[in-house]
Scaffold this active site. Structure first.
Site, PDB file in Angstrom:
ATOM      1  N   GLY A  13     -37.889 -86.366  41.012  1.00  0.00           N
ATOM      2  CA  GLY A  13     -37.888 -87.123  42.328  1.00  0.00           C
ATOM      3  C   GLY A  13     -39.152 -87.915  42.165  1.00  0.00           C
ATOM      4  O   GLY A  13     -40.086 -87.727  41.383  1.00  0.00           O
ATOM      5  N   VAL A  14     -39.225 -88.981  43.239  1.00  0.00           N
ATOM      6  CA  VAL A  14     -40.452 -89.930  43.255  1.00  0.00           C
ATOM      7  C   VAL A  14     -41.836 -88.989  43.756  1.00  0.00           C
ATOM      8  O   VAL A  14     -41.518 -88.033  44.381  1.00  0.00           O
ATOM      9  CB  VAL A  14     -40.149 -90.944  44.438  1.00  0.00           C
ATOM     10  N   SER A  15     -42.756 -89.624  43.525  1.00  0.00           N
ATOM     11  CA  SER A  15     -44.153 -88.967  43.828  1.00  0.00           C
ATOM     12  C   SER A  15     -44.182 -88.712  45.564  1.00  0.00           C
ATOM     13  O   SER A  15     -43.675 -89.584  46.230  1.00  0.00           O
ATOM     14  CB  SER A  15     -45.367 -89.743  43.673  1.00  0.00           C
ATOM     15  N   GLY A  16     -44.569 -87.442  45.880  1.00  0.00           N
ATOM     16  CA  GLY A  16     -44.324 -87.371  47.314  1.00  0.00           C
ATOM     17  C   GLY A  16     -43.079 -86.706  47.897  1.00  0.00           C
ATOM     18  O   GLY A  16     -42.796 -86.446  48.935  1.00  0.00           O
ATOM     19  N   ALA A  17     -42.178 -86.533  46.838  1.00  0.00           N
ATOM     20  CA  ALA A  17     -40.965 -85.888  47.434  1.00  0.00           C
ATOM     21  C   ALA A  17     -40.904 -84.530  47.694  1.00  0.00           C
ATOM     22  O   ALA A  17     -40.248 -83.913  48.497  1.00  0.00           O
ATOM     23  CB  ALA A  17     -39.819 -86.084  46.329  1.00  0.00           C
ATOM     24  N   GLY A  18     -41.830 -83.833  47.063  1.00  0.00           N
ATOM     25  CA  GLY A  18     -42.086 -82.298  47.255  1.00  0.00           C
ATOM     26  C   GLY A  18     -41.741 -81.516  46.157  1.00  0.00           C
ATOM     27  O   GLY A  18     -41.565 -80.254  46.033  1.00  0.00           O
ATOM     28  N   SER A  20     -43.617 -80.671  43.432  1.00  0.00           N
ATOM     29  CA  SER A  20     -44.769 -79.397  43.370  1.00  0.00           C
ATOM     30  C   SER A  20     -44.676 -78.485  44.349  1.00  0.00           C
ATOM     31  O   SER A  20     -44.744 -76.970  43.725  1.00  0.00           O
ATOM     32  CB  SER A  20     -46.149 -80.002  43.410  1.00  0.00           C
ATOM     33  N   SER A  87     -40.103 -87.809  36.011  1.00  0.00           N
ATOM     34  CA  SER A  87     -38.719 -88.063  35.040  1.00  0.00           C
ATOM     35  C   SER A  87     -37.927 -89.129  35.583  1.00  0.00           C
ATOM     36  O   SER A  87     -36.875 -88.754  35.840  1.00  0.00           O
ATOM     37  CB  SER A  87     -38.257 -86.524  34.668  1.00  0.00           C
TER      38      SER A  87
END
Length: 181
Positions: A13-18, A20, A87
Site C-alpha cells: 500500500g502507499v506510504s501512510g496506509a498503515g 507497518s 511494493s
C-alpha cells in the site's frame, strides 16, 4: 507444539496506509500463539540490505526482489514472514509471489485514499513530495498499482487496526493445532 505451516504475509500500500502498524500488530498476534515470525519492514530494509538502491522503477523492482528472496530464506528456516513495504508495481509483486509455493504468499492490500494517507503523513514525506524534494514519491510522482486480486483487502480509513488484523488472521493458512494457546 511444533509449527508446521510457514508462509509470507505481504502487506502492500502507499506510504501512510498503515502497513507497518498492521505488520507489528500481526506479528504480536502470531507471536502470542507461539509461532515463529520475522518482520521485514520496508524502511528497515531500505536502511540496511537495500541502502544501495534509489527510487527508480528498476530499483523499486530490485527492492521487492531482494525482499522476496530474504522472505523465502526466512520461510525455509521455519519462520512465518511478514513483509511490509510499498511494493508499488503489480509485475514485481507477481514475480515475488512466484518465488513461493501456492498458498504460501498472502498478499494484503492495505488500502487508503491518497488524501487520507497525506493527512496522516507520519514521516512528513508527502509534504516533501509536494514541494518537489522527493520527485519519484509513490502516489505523487510515481504510480502505485493497486492489487487486482489480493488474498486480503483492508481499508484502514474505515476499519480499526484490530478489525483489520481479525480480517487478515481469518485468511492465514494456520493449522488448527499449531500454536494454540
Amino acid at each position: 507444539m511444533k509449527q508446521k505451516k510457514v508462509f509470507v504475509v505481504w502487506l502492500t500500500g502507499v506510504s501512510g496506509a498503515g502497513k507497518s502498524t498492521l505488520a507489528n500488530l500481526l506479528k504480536q498476534q502470531l507471536d502470542a500463539r507461539g509461532l515463529r515470525t520475522y518482520l521485514l519492514d520496508g524502511d528497515t530494509l531500505r536502511n540496511g540490505l537495500n541502502q544501495d538502491l534509489g527510487f527508480s522503477d528498476a530499483d523499486r523492482r530490485e527492492n521487492i526482489r531482494r525482499t522476496a528472496e530474504v522472505a523465502r530464506l526466512m520461510m525455509d528456516a521455519g519462520f512465518i514472514v511478514i513483509a511490509a513495504l510499498i511494493s508499488p508495481f503489480r509485475d514485481a509483486r507477481s514475480r515475488a509471489r512466484a518465488r513461493f509455493a501456492p498458498g504460501t504468499f498472502i498478499e494484503v492490500f492495505v488500502d487508503v485514499a491518497l488524501e487520507v494517507a497525506e493527512a496522516r503523513d507520519p514521516k512528513g514525506l508527502y509534504v516533501l513530495a509536494r514541494q518537489g524534494a522527493i520527485p519519484q514519491f509513490t502516489g505523487i510522482g510515481s504510480a502505485y498499482e493497486n492489487p487486482l486480486s489480493p488474498e486480503v483487502h483492508v481499508r484502514t480509513a474505515e476499519t480499526s487496526p484490530s478489525e483489520c488484523i481479525a480480517t487478515i488472521m481469518q485468511k492465514l493458512p494456520l493449522d488448527t493445532d499449531v500454536g494454540a494457546p
